[in-house]
Scaffold this active site. Structure first.
Site, PDB file in Angstrom:
ATOM      1  N   HIS A  27       0.798  -1.231   0.000  1.00  0.00           N
ATOM      2  CA  HIS A  27       0.000   0.000   0.000  1.00  0.00           C
ATOM      3  C   HIS A  27       0.836   1.289   0.000  1.00  0.00           C
ATOM      4  CE1 HIS A  27      -3.556  -2.317  -0.005  1.00  0.00           C
ATOM      5  NE2 HIS A  27      -3.425  -2.764   1.209  1.00  0.00           N
TER       6      HIS A  27
ATOM      7  N   ASP B  70      -5.236  -7.377  -4.191  1.00  0.00           N
ATOM      8  CA  ASP B  70      -5.653  -7.190  -2.799  1.00  0.00           C
ATOM      9  C   ASP B  70      -7.043  -7.755  -2.484  1.00  0.00           C
ATOM     10  OD1 ASP B  70      -5.541  -6.401  -0.182  1.00  0.00           O
ATOM     11  OD2 ASP B  70      -5.697  -4.261  -0.546  1.00  0.00           O
TER      12      ASP B  70
HETATM   13 ZN   LIG Z   1      -3.978  -6.542   1.869  1.00  0.00          ZN
END
Ligand SMILES: [Zn+2]
Length: 454
Positions: free
Chosen positions: A269, A320
């Site tokens: 991220h 994700d």
């Molecule tokens: Zn994740």
């Protein structure tokens, strides 16, 4: 031996024509010869296929089910997480295997040859371990055995409900392991890979600085010193504040100060970084794992790709939450987020390479590194992770060189992908996975039953 012949191919040293590629039975590319006469399977456009470096496969089952505004006045990541946790009370090992199989199939059809699965559900609903502690890791491996995807399995160490070391909440009870349990679980997960092709491998994933203490992170890093090490780093503002309150520094700052962050690390991220953290991460050699579709869906924020790539940083792409599995769209979303923020164009292109080329090639290289996978380029000695684009696709006809990738990323979508090989395994033919019917049938049955239970 498999022989492919590509009218044009993106090799480690750039675009070439009339390229003969030989893949040995071990799945490794043995020879790459440009300017060769046509022989073997004819392909219009051949590219190295990337790794999807960050996935939680089970979350796919909730796609499209979390888009209603919740009771909270402001719907945020944290309300999404509550819904996700409720979902977890109902998932059985069979469900997880069926969902994961479908997700891996969709990844292959989207052009990914491999996936790094950040796997954190370990126990039964209620938190009791399965008789085999690594039961659910084995189910991820079983899905990979069916789909043929190159798997880097990342069992997750998850200990606390927050930086203050509060116990796990009801929704997190399936994740938690003591260090002793985790060692056994990792062994079990490693054994489950014995049934898979040799390119599949294990890594370790301490979940985040919220879910493990500093000593747990050091412990996890010591368990598999030559394997990939992945962690969620700085996704949300509230997370950054919590880490700063308990560890005395922001997540990236703390990690870079307390660990020798290098090429082995993949930091997921990084949507909440300060400019100097971006520069330091770029210089560390680590790979930043970007998940632009999920980060958009969850309202995480915008990664500073311009300064990070300008400083030579490595990145790869992950899907994700798997709310949507789409390689070209991930790259497009990443670029468009920079354009919208900075009001410019071709933000991640370079003087030498077009935007599509720069995005694609760097994502392929970074993904391979993050997964500890001997791939990332079409060259002798690399795994045969390859994808073929349909030269007759409306937006590709007549295109050559970097314009092919610009058209794929900005004008087209993954329907342009006709064939995909993972370590030489030819798994997608004519745009469809070779076992699509069985996999989709099982997924439909699973989802019908699951929806009835939720
Ligand atoms: Zn994740």
């Amino acid at each position: 031996m498999t022989v492919l012949w590509a009218r044009q191919a993106l090799l480690a040293d750039g675009w070439r024509t009339g390229v003969r590629v030989e893949i040995g039975t071990s799945g490794t590319i043995d020879a790459v010869v440009p300017d060769s006469p046509p022989e073997g399977q004819r392909i219009a456009i051949l590219l190295p296929a990337p790794v999807n470096l960050h996935s939680h496969a089970f979350q796919r089952a909730a796609a499209g089910m979390t888009e209603r505004r919740g009771p909270d006045p402001r719907d945020t990541f944290w309300t999404w997480r509550k819904l996700m946790y409720r979902f977890l009370d109902h998932l059985t090992p069979d469900d997880i295997e069926a969902i994961t199989g479908c997700v891996q199939m969709e990844m292959l059809e989207a052009g990914y040859a491999a996936v790094a699965e950040f796997h954190y559900i370990h126990h039964q609903p209620g938190g009791t371990p399965y008789a085999n502690l690594a039961e659910l890791s084995c189910r991820i491996a079983a899905a990979a055995a069916e789909t043929g995807i190159g798997l880097t399995l990342l069992p997750v160490l998850y200990r606390y409900g927050g930086c203050d070391r509060r116990p796990l909440g009801a929704g997190q009870i399936r994740f938690g392991c003591s260090p002793e349990q985790f060692v056994k679980l990792l062994d079990g997960a490693r054994s489950s890979l014995a049934e898979l092709p040799a390119d599949c491998r294990i890594g370790v994933a301490p979940h985040s600085l919220r879910a493990v203490g500093p000593e747990d992170l050091a412990f996890a890093a010591s368990l598999a010193p030559d394997s990939p090490l992945h962690i969620h780093l700085a996704e949300q503002v509230a997370e950054v504040e919590e880490v700063r309150a308990y560890l005395g520094a922001r997540p990236a700052e703390w990690l870079l100060t307390n660990h020798a962050v290098d090429e082995r690390w993949c930091l997921i991220h990084c949507t909440q970084l300060l400019p100097d953290e971006t520069q330091r991460l770029a210089a560390s050699g680590a790979v930043v794992g970007l998940c632009p579709i999920t980060e958009s869906n969850l309202g995480d924020g915008i990664f500073d790709g311009v300064n990070y790539l300008g400083a030579g940083g490595h990145f790869g792409i992950g899907s994700d939450s798997n709310v949507r599995i789409a390689l070209s769209e991930e790259l497009r979303t990443l670029e468009y987020s920079q354009r919208l923020r900075d009001r410019g164009r071709a933000m991640l292109g370079t003087a030498e390479y077009s935007t599509g080329r720069a995005l694609f090639e760097r994502a392929v290289g970074g993904g391979a590194k993050a997964a500890g996978r001997r791939s990332g380029a079409i060259r002798p000695g690399a795994l045969g992770d390859l994808l073929a684009l349909d030269g007759e696709a409306l937006d590709l006809a007549g295109k050559t060189g970097d314009e092919v990738l610009d058209s794929f990323v900005f004008a087209g979508d993954d329907r342009m992908i006709c064939d995909v090989w993972s370590a030489g395994r030819h798994l997608v033919k004519g745009g469809r996975h070779i076992r699509r019917e069985d996999i989709v049938g099982r997924y439909r049955t699973t989802m019908t039953k699951l929806r009835a239970r939720i």
